[in-house]
Design an enzyme around this catalytic site. Structure first.
Site, PDB file in Angstrom:
ATOM      1  N   ASP A 107      -1.310 -18.368   3.229  1.00  0.00           N
ATOM      2  CA  ASP A 107      -2.288 -19.228   2.537  1.00  0.00           C
ATOM      3  C   ASP A 107      -2.827 -20.288   3.485  1.00  0.00           C
ATOM      4  OD1 ASP A 107       0.437 -19.670   2.251  1.00  0.00           O
ATOM      5  OD2 ASP A 107       0.284 -20.738   0.357  1.00  0.00           O
ATOM      6  N   LYS A 144       4.454 -14.448   4.367  1.00  0.00           N
ATOM      7  CA  LYS A 144       4.767 -15.349   3.256  1.00  0.00           C
ATOM      8  C   LYS A 144       6.287 -15.458   3.187  1.00  0.00           C
ATOM      9  CE  LYS A 144       3.428 -17.877  -0.253  1.00  0.00           C
ATOM     10  NZ  LYS A 144       2.672 -19.129  -0.078  1.00  0.00           N
ATOM     11  N   TYR A 200       0.813  -1.213   0.000  1.00  0.00           N
ATOM     12  CA  TYR A 200       0.000   0.000   0.000  1.00  0.00           C
ATOM     13  C   TYR A 200       0.849   1.266   0.000  1.00  0.00           C
ATOM     14  CZ  TYR A 200      -4.188  -2.754   0.770  1.00  0.00           C
ATOM     15  OH  TYR A 200      -5.222  -3.632   0.630  1.00  0.00           O
TER      16      TYR A 200
END
Ligand code: NAD
Length: 339
Positions: free
Chosen positions: A205, A172, A124
């Protein structure tokens, strides 16, 4: 002395939901003087920008704001006003609780999660450029130790102050070894300073699957900007959807309270959408102001109205076209009556 609070109705359904929330907050008797400020797509013609300077000045001066959603054009047009306000005022912590309520349909009755999302950097940061026109473009995902440290510290301090048992860092790091490696390493270091709170981490995930199957195993979740945004929408889905999901953007100098949902332009001005998310954002605001008793009263009234299931908007009815669904303001009326 009344509290002076900046009120940004926003655009789309913003006016519907902030009007409802304002009426409920005024009904508590807590003295609030609203400093109404216009921002969003609707004011570009008038001010030449979707974010006039006086909006930021007002929040800086009042230190507290209640905000409706603001539309961001997809794939083109001006950059997000929501992100710009958070960055300009360094509202670095986005707190998004998701708690089950009686009367809301869903697979679980006992979800009680809080997503703490880093609010100033990551994807962002908006650092994008064209590499080859029409062929390749690049976005930079900026992660700094400073931002990681303060967001994880915020999550632990929140956990400690609110009797929470565990913080889970979501990342991640298996693929983004440098950026999420830095986030995870920093999170582990901060966690060592909070031996009273359990700490673990999950790959994003896997976390999505686990939250859908076993949300009860999680408590406070801390994540970088985009993962936190996605996870908080997922968590809202576990407790009744975007219509009931509140949020707070907190910094050292100011705090801004707003629903997780966006401007849902198709519903704008129809007096149709659920005001709960914005009213519960108002509850977070009352707690921030130290008005605990009033906050408890509003929250109890919201829960009562939703549990009864009579004066609720379409999204809380068994069928979306249920003719007994009430409008935004009528649901607010029922909440005020329940108070
Ligand atoms: P959205 O949250 O506006 O709407 C998605 C769907 O969620 C709606 O179609 C509706 O079915 C449901 N919904 C949302 N709010 C609801 C409510 N109060 N009651 C009942 N149902 C509700 O998401 P979107 O369609 O992806 O985004 C629309 C615009 O909002 C975009 O321009 C986006 O950038 C912006 N947005 C703004 C904010 C913000 O102001 N903080 C946050 C998210 C999205």
């Amino acid at each position: 002395m009344p509290y002076r609070v900046t009120l940004i109705p926003g655009d789309g359904i913003g006016k519907d939901v902030t009007t409802a929330a304002r009426r409920v907050l005024e009904a508590t008797g807590v003295p609030i003087e609203w400093d109404v400020q216009e921002a969003g797509a609707d004011v570009i013609e008038k001010y030449g920008t979707p974010l006039p300077q006086n909006v930021l000045d007002s929040i800086r001066a009042n230190k507290v704001a209640l905000k409706g959603p603001i539309t961001t054009p997809v794939g083109t047009g001006f950059r997000s006003v929501n992100v710009a306000i958070r960055q300009a005022l360094d509202l670095y912590a986005n707190l998004r609780p998701a708690k089950s309520m009686d009367g809301v349909r869903g697979p679980y009755k006992d979800v009680d999660l809080v997503v703490v999302r880093e609010n100033t950097e990551g994807l962002y940061a908006g650092i994008e450029h064209i590499v080859i026109p029409g062929q390749a473009a690049e976005a930079i995902r900026l992660i700094t130790r400073r931002a990681c440290e303060r967001i994880v510290r915020f999550a632990f301090e929140y956990a400690r102050a609110n009797g929470r048992r565990k913080v889970t860092a979501v990342h991640k790091g298996n693929i983004l070894k440098l950026t999420d490696g830095l986030f995870l390493q920093t999170a582990r270091e901060v966690a060592e300073q909070y031996p009273d709170i359990a700490f673990d981490d999950r790959i994003v995930d896997n976390m999505c699957m686990q939250l859908v199957q076993r949300p009860q195993e999680y408590d406070v979740i801390v994540a970088t900007n985009l993962f936190g945004d996605i996870l908080s929408d997922l968590c809202s889905g576990l407790v009744g959807g975007l219509g009931v999901a509140p949020g707070a953007n907190i910094g050292e100098g100011a705090a801004m309270f707003e629903p997780v949902h966006g401007s849902a332009p198709n519903y704008a001005g129809l007096n149709k959408v659920n005001p709960t998310a914005t009213i519960l954002s108002g509850v977070l605001m009352l707690r921030h102001l130290g008005e605990t008793e009033a906050a408890n009263r509003v929250e109890a009234a919201v829960r009562k109205v939703i549990a009864e299931g009579k004066y609720v908007t379409y999204d809380l009815k068994p069928h979306r076209d249920d003719p007994t669904a009430v409008g935004t303001q009528e649901m607010a009326d029922a909440i005020i009556a329940a108070m």
